[in-house]
Design a protein around this motif. Structure first.
Motif, PDB file in Angstrom:
ATOM      1  N   LEU B 230      57.485  54.005  43.607  1.00 17.17           N
ATOM      2  CA  LEU B 230      58.585  54.573  44.393  1.00 17.17           C
ATOM      3  C   LEU B 230      59.917  53.898  44.079  1.00 17.17           C
ATOM      4  O   LEU B 230      60.973  54.516  44.198  1.00 17.17           O
ATOM      5  N   GLY B 231      59.861  52.642  43.671  1.00 20.44           N
ATOM      6  CA  GLY B 231      61.084  51.942  43.288  1.00 20.44           C
ATOM      7  C   GLY B 231      61.747  52.621  42.101  1.00 20.44           C
ATOM      8  O   GLY B 231      62.960  52.836  42.082  1.00 20.44           O
ATOM      9  N   ALA B 234      63.315  55.852  43.197  1.00 24.97           N
ATOM     10  CA  ALA B 234      64.550  55.646  43.947  1.00 24.97           C
ATOM     11  C   ALA B 234      65.710  55.344  43.009  1.00 24.97           C
ATOM     12  O   ALA B 234      66.839  55.750  43.251  1.00 24.97           O
ATOM     13  N   GLN B 235      65.422  54.621  41.923  1.00 24.55           N
ATOM     14  CA  GLN B 235      66.498  54.252  41.019  1.00 24.55           C
ATOM     15  C   GLN B 235      66.930  55.387  40.129  1.00 24.55           C
ATOM     16  O   GLN B 235      68.111  55.615  39.925  1.00 24.55           O
ATOM     17  N   CYS B 237      65.579  58.887  39.820  1.00 22.05           N
ATOM     18  CA  CYS B 237      65.422  60.326  40.002  1.00 22.05           C
ATOM     19  C   CYS B 237      66.484  60.922  40.917  1.00 22.05           C
ATOM     20  O   CYS B 237      67.014  60.265  41.802  1.00 22.05           O
ATOM     21  N   SER B 238      66.764  62.204  40.692  1.00 19.57           N
ATOM     22  CA  SER B 238      67.673  62.911  41.589  1.00 19.57           C
ATOM     23  C   SER B 238      66.869  63.592  42.686  1.00 19.57           C
ATOM     24  O   SER B 238      67.362  63.782  43.783  1.00 19.57           O
ATOM     25  N   HIS B 239      65.628  63.968  42.368  1.00 18.28           N
ATOM     26  CA  HIS B 239      64.761  64.638  43.328  1.00 18.28           C
ATOM     27  C   HIS B 239      63.390  63.988  43.285  1.00 18.28           C
ATOM     28  O   HIS B 239      63.049  63.325  42.313  1.00 18.28           O
ATOM     29  N   VAL B 254      66.262  62.949  46.344  1.00 15.71           N
ATOM     30  CA  VAL B 254      65.594  61.665  46.479  1.00 15.71           C
ATOM     31  C   VAL B 254      66.067  60.891  47.716  1.00 15.71           C
ATOM     32  O   VAL B 254      65.286  60.257  48.419  1.00 15.71           O
ATOM     33  N   ARG B 255      67.346  61.003  48.008  1.00 21.50           N
ATOM     34  CA  ARG B 255      67.896  60.226  49.117  1.00 21.50           C
ATOM     35  C   ARG B 255      67.358  60.744  50.456  1.00 21.50           C
ATOM     36  O   ARG B 255      66.984  59.977  51.329  1.00 21.50           O
ATOM     37  N   LEU B 258      63.441  59.764  50.622  1.00 26.36           N
ATOM     38  CA  LEU B 258      63.093  58.346  50.753  1.00 26.36           C
ATOM     39  C   LEU B 258      63.807  57.684  51.937  1.00 26.36           C
ATOM     40  O   LEU B 258      63.304  56.722  52.504  1.00 26.36           O
ATOM     41  N   LYS B 259      64.965  58.198  52.301  1.00 28.79           N
ATOM     42  CA  LYS B 259      65.698  57.584  53.417  1.00 28.79           C
ATOM     43  C   LYS B 259      65.249  58.144  54.764  1.00 28.79           C
ATOM     44  O   LYS B 259      65.252  57.450  55.763  1.00 28.79           O
ATOM     45  N   LEU B 269      53.173  55.870  52.658  1.00 20.76           N
ATOM     46  CA  LEU B 269      53.419  55.278  51.341  1.00 20.76           C
ATOM     47  C   LEU B 269      54.543  54.247  51.413  1.00 20.76           C
ATOM     48  O   LEU B 269      54.455  53.158  50.851  1.00 20.76           O
TER      49      LEU B 269
END
Lengths: 274, 336
Positions: B230-231, B234-235, B237-239, B254-255, B258-259, B269
């Motif tokens: 997932l790290g 987060a860094q 990917c856009s989706h 992605v934001r 994950l947010k 997860l």
């Protein structure tokens, strides 16, 4: 509890062909560190940096080229055969790949009992006692006596790693070497295994020597951490201090390269503003 | 039109114990310039989704029971092998996990790269800057030029000298660069990267991620980035699409995902991931195991491990609900 002083390990220089000699490899150069009783000590490094060589030296599976390793004050380089056996009963090891480190042809009972058989003189357990202890160990790691007669292929990766931990605990060690114990596991399973290790440490007063390349895991598990790069220690210190104020360039670059699960901290900037 | 559209894809796989329902209605749209992270744990079907797009899943034993995969509107499930060969390496580039096993150890790196460049050049000489019907010699020379340029582009120092090296003379990160060059040499529109950095050290991983990011910017590639990290998602990917047991359970920018994760599995997860602030012993594992795909339970496949499960969850597979291209979740309980 464990003191490593100026340890170097040089491989090679072996004959190659008729006249030649292979170039020497300095796997470890002048490594010094100490691990205190009851703590979790992390060792971080990239592939080929000497992590595994160091653990092999700790168990005296390799002779060091220079320096000394003391375990509870005893220089392990000078141990007699009996002393070495005693050392290996006190030091357990959990390996990285739970698929490769359990013999597929042995039952779980045999796997967990084998170390007890080897150290039977020290443990003083008969066959019955060993089996009872194996059942007790399985319960401790979250499995049960009903699993004793089964074989490794019947278990998932996380369960296999639990079996590996039970085996490492079989001889009643107080020092556990954990060589990337969760890197072959999925995150949800990794979390379970890390929590198990945490509980075991609290219950049994174990000292951990935790090897990993996952800085997130190291930060979660370890009290102190050492960074190794090309066989040299580049930084040793309390985990939070190292993570927050890395002193060496290598530590800084390693921490910067660690993928942060927060999309706002991506080096590539915001991809979807708004 | 979207670059890649996967609609309600069902993949069944024959095995000795019966037919496993390995993909259970995948919905995914990837556009140019988008990097889609496909995350999930072992066996959730993320790699099979990627392989299905390049049609590298052997049928039989696999069988596409339902659904469609469209590349620029063209149905890939209906395409014949000849057409697929023309697409692979040209429209669709692929990178896999282990750079060591993906290069042939007995051929020089240059030869392997040249093969791909020639294959691409024969089907489309303009790629090599040649007119149709150019001579074999011209083709070869141009292919070599292109190989060199690509190696240089992916950051291999002194590429002219390295062309004649064998794979074992390259480090893991350098091999992965060669494979990226190979995947991009035919100027694909879609790149499928299946765990391309899992076998690499973090510092090398960071370099490869940077490279992929730059190449996407440059060529407006659409990317399916398959990973369990997932790290990394987060860094880079856009989706992101989160998969569980053959289903996409949550997808979106992605934001957003994950947010403010919504699906209980995505939450689980993220809770299992140790981060800076996690107190020792506070990490939350996910109890239970993935259901058997041979006899999948009715309804939501996450039900047996779900902290928010309700009796109604076993009625039918929950569909992904949400705006097209936005944050979508397949869980009626959290949507209510």
């Amino acid at each position: 509890m464990l003191e490593v002083e100026g340890v170097s390990k040089i491989y090679g220089g072996e004959r190659r062909g008729f006249f030649g000699r292979a170039p020497q490899v300095h796997a470890l150069s002048d490594v010094s560190l100490s691990v205190r009783r009851g703590e979790s000590f992390g060792l971080v490094g990239e592939s080929g940096s000497g992590k595994t060589t160091l653990t092999r030296c700790l168990l005296r599976l390799e002779e060091v080229s220079a320096g000394t390793i003391r375990f509870d004050g005893d220089d392990i380089g000078r141990l007699s055969a009996a002393g070495l056996r005693a050392l290996r009963a006190r030091v357990g090891i959990v390996f990285q790949d739970p698929y490769a480190s359990l013999n597929p042809r042995m039952s779980i009972a045999d796997i967990v009992c084998e170390p007890m058989e080897i150290h039977r003189a020290r443990l003083g357990l008969d066959g019955r006692g060993r089996r009872d202890r194996a059942a007790e160990l399985l319960e401790r790691v979250g499995l049960g006596p009903q699993h004793l007669g089964r074989f490794p292929h019947e278990f998932s990766g996380g369960q296999r790693q639990r079996i590996g931990i039970a085996r490492a605990l079989a001889t009643g060690p107080d020092f556990l070497i954990l060589d990337e114990p969760t890197s072959a596991l999925d995150v949800s399973v990794q979390a379970q295994v890390l929590n198990l290790l945490h509980d075991l440490q609290a219950q049994l007063g174990l000292t951990y020597f935790f090897i990993s390349h996952d800085l997130g895991v190291i930060r979660y598990v370890c009290d102190r951490v050492a960074l190794i790069y090309r066989g040299r220690l580049v930084e040793v210190g309390a985990t939070e201090a190292v993570f927050q104020n890395p002193a060496s360039d290598y530590a800084r670059s390693l921490i910067a390269a660690m993928p942060d699960p927060d999309p706002d901290r991506s080096p590539f900037g915001p991809r979807f503003p708004g | 039109m979207a670059l890649l559209e996967i609609r309600d894809l069902h993949l069944h796989m024959r095995s000795f114990d019966g037919e496993a329902h390995v993909l259970n209605g995948i919905d995914l749209t990837v556009d140019r310039g988008e990097i889609w992270g496909i995350v999930g744990e072992t066996g959730c079907g993320k790699s099979l989704t990627g392989l299905s797009v390049s049609r590298l899943v052997p049928t039989p034993p696999a069988r596409y029971a339902r659904g469609a995969i469209r590349l620029d509107g063209e149905d890939l499930l209906a395409a014949d092998e000849k057409r697929l060969r023309a697409l692979r390496g040209r429209r669709i580039g692929m990178i896999f996990q282990d750079p060591t096993t993906n290069l042939n150890p007995v051929f020089r790196v240059g030869e392997q790269l040249l093969d791909v460049a020639l294959h691409a050049g024969r089907s489309d000489p303009s790629l090599l800057g040649l007119a149709p019907g150019a001579s074999g010699r011209a083709l070869k020379r141009a292919a070599r030029e292109l190989s060199l340029a690509m190696l240089d582009r992916v950051g291999i120092p002194n590429p002219a000298a390295r062309l004649d090296d064998y794979p074992h003379q390259f480090s893991g990160g350098m091999k992965q660069r060669v494979l990226i060059a190979m995947a991009l040499i035919g100027r694909p529109d879609l790149l499928i990267a299946d765990e391309p950095t899992t076998a690499l050290d973090v510092s090398v991983q960071a370099q490869i991620l940077r490279l992929i990011h730059e190449l996407v910017r440059e060529h407006q590639l659409g990317v399916m980035f398959i990973t369990h990290n997932l790290g990394v998602v987060a860094q880079l990917c856009s989706h992101v699409a989160v998969m569980y047991a053959g289903n996409v359970v949550e997808a979106g920018p992605v934001r957003d995902v994950l947010k403010s994760p919504r699906h209980p599995y995505t939450n689980a997860l993220l809770a299992a991931l140790p981060t800076a602030g996690t107190a020792r012993g506070a990490l939350q594992g996910l109890a239970g195991t993935v259901p058997s795909l041979l006899t999948p339970p009715p309804g939501c496949r996450f039900f047996n491990r779900c902290p928010r499960g309700e009796p109604g969850c076993t009625a039918a597979t929950p569909p992904l609900v949400g705006p097209e291209g936005g944050h979508r979740v397949a869980c009626p309980v959290v949507l209510r």
